[in-house]
Enzyme design. Structure first.
Site: not given
Ligand code: PBG
Length: 323
Positions: A120, A195, A233, A248, A274
């Site tokens: 990324c 995502k 997707e 995600k 996270s």
């Protein structure tokens, strides 16, 4: 009237019986430990919102990776903190950038461990977006060659897996073509296929200094309200050559994990991100929940929903408690 013939409690009477009828097993074989790496020396820098995680130097990364491998976790995924950020995210595809250096060190020092490289631009761009920006817009097609270059640089450095996480359209095909053309036809792509534009990436963005400088990521990451769209997707990424597809975050998207698994029957990864990690840590630190039990329960739920592979900051800590 006697008691019902069936008593569900019979099979719950002892741990031995419970183990025999347990439907979902969480194994360390399925875990991936995310790690952050930076330039320079000194001590690893703790990440305040992710207790137990740090920005590693290459030296401390190798140490940490050794202890991850020692508890039987098969893979790590790397996130790089560049020395300099610029509009094009140049360090993302610099062969002497932090991630290629870290990959080479890990493959040399901890050869049995799989090294996944996240692909990324957002950790490397000064504006914090996942692609190149022109006239205030993140440009899809102009970003693709840069992502493809980054993936190829990581494969050249020895990455076992590349994992594009940018959510540009067509990136899996671009990465696949570039890998194939450079002698990496055997390198698998784990695509962050579904995502979502999530509030749960907050601590990661603190760790990587990658919060967007303007706007947000809703123009390229998915709307949390959508699940049919996630299947589209995934279908596209598989057509373009993804070997594993990822959902995600994980916990708020268990339904999406289940639908992807049922519909496509391909290897599915889920990223326990996270913010999901930080919530458990914070509540446990306050004595409000039992953090060890909560982590095990959540990761088991992600498996139960259909994930084959789980990326989690708990990987190293939880592995010794698993089979
Ligand atoms: C890079 C990337 C992000 C995460 C993984 N890869 C950040 C983002 O999209 O802002 C988040 C991981 C986490 O929160 O643990 N695009």
């Amino acid at each position: 009237m006697t008691f019902p013939k069936t008593r569900m409690r019979r099979l719950r009477a002892s741990e031995a019986l419970r183990r025999m009828v347990r439907e979902t097993r969480l194994s360390r074989d399925q875990l991936v430990m995310p790690l952050f790496v930076r330039h320079g020396g000194g001590a690893p820098e703790p990440i305040a919102s992710m207790p137990g995680c740090a920005r590693h130097t290459i030296e401390s990364l190798v140490e940490e990776a050794r202890s991850v491998a020692a508890v039987g976790v098969p893979a790590v995924i790397l996130f790089g903190l560049p020395s300099r950020k610029d509009p094009q995210g140049s360090e993302a595809y610099d062969p002497e950038g932090i991630v290629p250096r870290a990959i080479r060190a890990l493959k040399r020092e901890v050869p049995g461990l799989l090294v996944w490289a996240d692909v990324c631009l957002c950790e490397y761009t000064d504006h914090g977006h996942c692609g190149v920006v022109e006239k205030g817009e993140v440009r899809n097609d102009a970003t693709l060659p840069l992502l493809a270059r980054a993936a190829t640089v990581y494969a050249d450095a020895g990455a076992d897996v590349v994992a594009p996480s940018d959510m540009m359209d067509g990136r899996v095909a671009a990465v696949r073509a570039s890998l194939d053309a450079s002698g990496h036809a055997e390198t698998p792509i784990v695509s962050y296929a579904a995502k979502y534009a999530s509030a749960f990436y907050g601590p990661f963005r603190e760790a990587a200094g990658s919060a967007p400088a303007f706007g947000d990521r809703r123009g390229y990451q998915m709307d949390p309200a959508n699940a049919d769209e996630a299947l589209r997707e995934v279908a596209l990424d598989l057509e373009e050559g993804a070997d594993v597809v990822m959902v995600k975050p994980a916990l708020a998207y268990l339904d999406v994990i289940r639908r992807v698994k049922d519909r496509f029957g391909v290897p599915v990864a889920a990223y326990h991100v996270s913010g999901e990690y930080a919530m458990i840590r914070a509540a446990a630190a306050n004595g409000w929940i039992d953090g060890d039990r909560a982590a095990l329960e959540v990761l088991t739920a992600i498996r139960r929903a259909g994930a084959d592979i789980i990326l989690t900051y708990f990987a190293k800590e939880i592995a010794p408690r698993l089979g």
